[in-house]
Design an enzyme around this catalytic site. Structure first.
Site, mmCIF file in Angstrom:
data_model
loop_
_atom_site.group_PDB
_atom_site.id
_atom_site.type_symbol
_atom_site.label_atom_id
_atom_site.label_comp_id
_atom_site.label_asym_id
_atom_site.label_seq_id
_atom_site.Cartn_x
_atom_site.Cartn_y
_atom_site.Cartn_z
ATOM 1 N N CYS A 45 19.519 21.748 10.586
ATOM 2 C CA CYS A 45 18.389 22.402 11.256
ATOM 3 C C CYS A 45 17.133 21.532 11.265
ATOM 4 O O CYS A 45 16.552 21.268 12.317
ATOM 5 C CB CYS A 45 18.131 23.732 10.560
ATOM 6 S SG CYS A 45 16.719 24.617 11.194
ATOM 7 N N HIS A 321 18.494 31.275 11.018
ATOM 8 C CA HIS A 321 17.939 32.465 10.354
ATOM 9 C C HIS A 321 19.048 33.360 9.781
ATOM 10 O O HIS A 321 18.825 34.070 8.810
ATOM 11 C CB HIS A 321 17.038 33.253 11.307
ATOM 12 C CG HIS A 321 17.544 33.330 12.708
ATOM 13 N ND1 HIS A 321 17.427 32.280 13.595
ATOM 14 C CD2 HIS A 321 18.191 34.297 13.369
ATOM 15 C CE1 HIS A 321 17.981 32.628 14.740
ATOM 16 N NE2 HIS A 321 18.450 33.846 14.634
ATOM 17 N N HIS A 444 -2.888 45.205 25.372
ATOM 18 C CA HIS A 444 -2.956 44.812 26.774
ATOM 19 C C HIS A 444 -3.987 43.699 26.945
ATOM 20 O O HIS A 444 -5.066 43.789 26.362
ATOM 21 C CB HIS A 444 -3.378 46.011 27.633
ATOM 22 C CG HIS A 444 -3.553 45.655 29.084
ATOM 23 N ND1 HIS A 444 -2.479 45.427 29.916
ATOM 24 C CD2 HIS A 444 -4.666 45.446 29.827
ATOM 25 C CE1 HIS A 444 -2.926 45.114 31.120
ATOM 26 N NE2 HIS A 444 -4.255 45.118 31.093
HETATM 27 P P1 FAD Z 1 23.339 22.972 7.667
HETATM 28 O O1 FAD Z 1 21.966 23.098 8.176
HETATM 29 O O2 FAD Z 1 24.344 22.321 8.521
HETATM 30 O O3 FAD Z 1 23.212 22.185 6.291
HETATM 31 C C1 FAD Z 1 24.324 21.814 5.544
HETATM 32 C C2 FAD Z 1 23.931 20.665 4.657
HETATM 33 O O4 FAD Z 1 24.969 20.460 3.714
HETATM 34 C C3 FAD Z 1 23.780 19.326 5.383
HETATM 35 O O5 FAD Z 1 22.523 18.764 5.104
HETATM 36 C C4 FAD Z 1 24.911 18.455 4.827
HETATM 37 O O6 FAD Z 1 24.523 17.095 4.680
HETATM 38 C C5 FAD Z 1 25.109 19.090 3.469
HETATM 39 N N1 FAD Z 1 26.460 18.885 2.916
HETATM 40 C C6 FAD Z 1 27.647 19.150 3.516
HETATM 41 N N2 FAD Z 1 28.667 18.910 2.680
HETATM 42 C C7 FAD Z 1 28.106 18.473 1.512
HETATM 43 C C8 FAD Z 1 28.621 18.076 0.262
HETATM 44 N N3 FAD Z 1 29.932 18.117 -0.011
HETATM 45 N N4 FAD Z 1 27.750 17.677 -0.683
HETATM 46 C C9 FAD Z 1 26.411 17.640 -0.452
HETATM 47 N N5 FAD Z 1 25.857 18.033 0.702
HETATM 48 C C10 FAD Z 1 26.697 18.450 1.665
HETATM 49 N N6 FAD Z 1 19.705 27.429 14.957
HETATM 50 C C11 FAD Z 1 18.679 28.282 15.163
HETATM 51 O O7 FAD Z 1 18.664 29.373 14.575
HETATM 52 N N7 FAD Z 1 17.643 27.954 15.993
HETATM 53 C C12 FAD Z 1 17.607 26.783 16.668
HETATM 54 O O8 FAD Z 1 16.656 26.527 17.405
HETATM 55 C C13 FAD Z 1 18.672 25.882 16.499
HETATM 56 N N8 FAD Z 1 18.681 24.709 17.134
HETATM 57 C C14 FAD Z 1 19.703 23.834 16.936
HETATM 58 C C15 FAD Z 1 19.701 22.639 17.635
HETATM 59 C C16 FAD Z 1 20.723 21.735 17.458
HETATM 60 C C17 FAD Z 1 20.700 20.445 18.213
HETATM 61 C C18 FAD Z 1 21.767 22.028 16.530
HETATM 62 C C19 FAD Z 1 22.872 21.037 16.299
HETATM 63 C C20 FAD Z 1 21.795 23.217 15.842
HETATM 64 C C21 FAD Z 1 20.757 24.138 16.045
HETATM 65 N N9 FAD Z 1 20.738 25.366 15.387
HETATM 66 C C22 FAD Z 1 19.719 26.245 15.602
HETATM 67 C C23 FAD Z 1 21.803 25.753 14.447
HETATM 68 C C24 FAD Z 1 21.325 25.531 12.994
HETATM 69 O O9 FAD Z 1 20.968 24.179 12.835
HETATM 70 C C25 FAD Z 1 22.410 25.910 12.019
HETATM 71 O O10 FAD Z 1 22.845 27.229 12.264
HETATM 72 C C26 FAD Z 1 21.899 25.817 10.590
HETATM 73 O O11 FAD Z 1 21.437 24.532 10.301
HETATM 74 C C27 FAD Z 1 22.989 26.205 9.599
HETATM 75 O O12 FAD Z 1 22.476 26.126 8.322
HETATM 76 P P2 FAD Z 1 23.406 25.847 7.062
HETATM 77 O O13 FAD Z 1 22.499 25.918 5.888
HETATM 78 O O14 FAD Z 1 24.574 26.731 7.092
HETATM 79 O O15 FAD Z 1 23.968 24.374 7.242
#
Ligand code: FAD
Ligand code: NAI
Length: 465
Positions: A45, A321, A444
């Protein structure tokens, strides 16, 4: 070698799910660590997702407005030009301030950042950079990765994922976007505004699957007016990269003659897949579901006691979120409280212009489920503020239960729809009826008055149309 002092919780992954979970655990008095293999905190994110894309959407929207929007309001701007390196520097600085902000929050809340790849070696042990850390609970928040498309190998030069699309060195002549979902429309909009010809190739017969179909249809018309071309019901079956660009082979999704499409940049945005590799899940017995997501129960427990999972790596919308809400809920459960997430009221927003925002059920879902509902619609052409903003495209649609009037879904296409949807999510969270929204005094002139009017329209009594 085991770490001397065990943790109460180790969260693996520092995206919005993981970092929020870690902060909330620490706030509740749990000794907490968060493992992150990236150089910076914040996950997809903050580093390569929501935040950089929104910085580019904002900047490109202003560029577009300066060139084509302001003159109609009597503001003449001459000599508008694009400084792409400066736009990228703006994006990078926004990312940096957000990711370092999480570092600050970790220090403030006394969350330890364990740097490196985390591997679960036992239900109570996470190994990071050669050290085994003992813990009472593990929360897997490892997020998701780009879904690859067979035959269209991503090189992040000519054929890019969203990550490459956030850092192109120059504006492409012709960008083909594969997939008409969130990323395709947002990043396609960015590069179209900056001057690229953009063609969106979508497998289905409509864009934005999962969103209310009427909204998707009108959005497509608006984007087409902005210059985006659409090839619906079309699949990409292969790509050949040359010096000059990429030749894509496309076919009708239902079968038929193949043809080629030339592009200098191709964006693959056909979805994301859960990130579960290298975690040691199989060894400890954490089960996955049929789509390779970590299987969890209603309390985010995996099949192994003491191991929980949240965010993109489990079922549900892949939204920041949603991951955050789950992070908070799990932290509260671990602290002996009663964490809960209402999956019926999670908004989704596509940050194009105008924006698309949705919460709750679509008309298609209600029909499928056989629910009797009433619809109230109000167009922004009839909203005073929208007229003042020259932003009259779109409408608000409220869907309410025909018998009880309870709001079941709200769908907004319009400028600032993403901000407007918050009151609708709040209304749904409190179990509001359309009448409740209709009887709430709205300031408004605001765009939100269209939400009130659509709620009035459920009962056939809008005031301004
Ligand atoms: P992530 O944010 O993917 O974080 C996971 C983390 O875990 C990463 O940093 C990774 O390096 C780390 N990791 C993985 N495996 C390991 C391991 N074994 N050891 C240590 N670290 C590890 N969502 C919205 O709600 N609004 C938006 O505007 C939006 N825009 C987006 C735009 C783009 C281009 C993309 C690709 C996605 C977007 N999203 C958006 C989706 C959003 O980014 C994800 O839903 C969100 O980041 C998920 O959060 P998470 O904590 O599950 O995982
Ligand atoms: P998506 O699921 O939103 O859209 C993918 C699109 O590609 C769909 O329309 C699908 O029908 C189409 N598709 C699938 N296979 C195809 C093929 N072979 N050929 C042509 N089209 C094909 O996925 P996207 O855009 O990659 O984004 C991933 C996820 O990231 C989103 O679902 C969303 O959860 C999240 N995200 C959220 C954002 C936001 O909240 N504003 C912004 C960007 C991403």
């Amino acid at each position: 070698m085991a770490d001397a002092s065990p943790y109460d919780v180790i969260v693996i992954g520092s995206g919005p799910g993981g970092y929020v979970c870690a902060i909330r655990c620490a706030q509740l008095g749990l000794k907490t660590a968060c493992v992150e293999k990236r150089e910076t905190l914040g996950g997809t994110c903050l580093n390569i997702g929501c935040i950089p894309s929104k910085a580019m959407l904002q900047a490109s929207e202003k560029y577009e407005e300066a060139r084509h929007g302001l003159a109609a309001m009597g503001v003449k701007v001459d000599g508008v030009s694009l400084d792409l390196p400066a736009l990228m520097a703006h994006k990078d600085s926004v990312v940096k301030s957000n990711t370092t902000g999480i570092e600050y929050l970790f220090k403030k809340n006394k969350v330890d950042w364990l740097k490196g790849l985390g591997t679960i070696t036992a239900p109570d042990t996470v190994e990071v950079a050669g050290t085994a850390h003992r813990t009472k609970a593990i929360v897997v928040a490892t997020g998701s990765d780009v879904m690859p498309l067979p035959g269209v190998a991503i090189d992040e030069q000519r054929i890019v994922s969203s990550t490459g699309a956030l850092s192109l060195p120059a504006v492409p002549e012709h960008m083909v976007v594969i997939g008409g979902g969130y990323i395709g429309l947002e990043m396609g909009s960015v590069w179209a505004r900056l001057g690229a010809k953009v063609t969106v190739v979508e497998f289905l017969d409509f864009i934005l699957p999962g969103m209310d179909r009427e909204v998707g249809k009108q959005m497509q018309r608006i984007l087409a007016k902005q210059g985006l071309a659409f090839r619906l019901g079309t699949k990409v079956t292969g790509a050949a990269t040359t010096e000059a660009g990429v030749t894509l082979t496309v076919e009708p999704a239902q079968g038929g003659a193949a043809e080629t499409l030339e592009a200098d940049t191709v964006l693959v945005s056909i979805g994301r897949r859960p990130h579960t590799e290298g975690l040691g899940l199989e060894a400890v017995g954490v089960a996955l579901d049929d789509r390779k997501r970590i299987r969890t129960d209603g309390h985010w427990r995996t099949t192994v006691p003491g191991i929980y999972a949240i965010g993109d790596v489990i079922a549900g919308p892949m939204l920041a979120h949603k991951a955050e809400e789950e992070g908070v809920a799990v932290a509260e459960l671990l602290a002996g409280q009663s964490g809960h997430v209402n999956y019926d009221a999670i908004p989704g927003v596509v940050y194009t212009f105008p924006e698309v925002a949705t919460v709750g059920k679509t008309e298609e879902q209600l029909k499928d489920e056989g629910v009797a509902y009433r619809t109230g619609k109000f167009p922004f052409t009839a909203n005073g503020r929208a007229r003042a903003m020259n932003a009259t495209d779109g409408f608000v649609k409220v869907l309410a239960d025909a018998r009880t009037d309870r709001v079941l879904g709200v769908h907004i296409l319009g400028a600032e729809a993403g901000t407007m949807i918050a009151e609708c999510a709040m209304a749904m969270e409190f179990g509001a009826s359309a009448e409740d929204i209709a009887r709430t005094c709205h300031a408004h002139p605001t765009l939100n008055e269209a939400v009130k009017e659509a709620a009035l329209a459920v009962d056939g009594r809008p005031l301004h149309i």
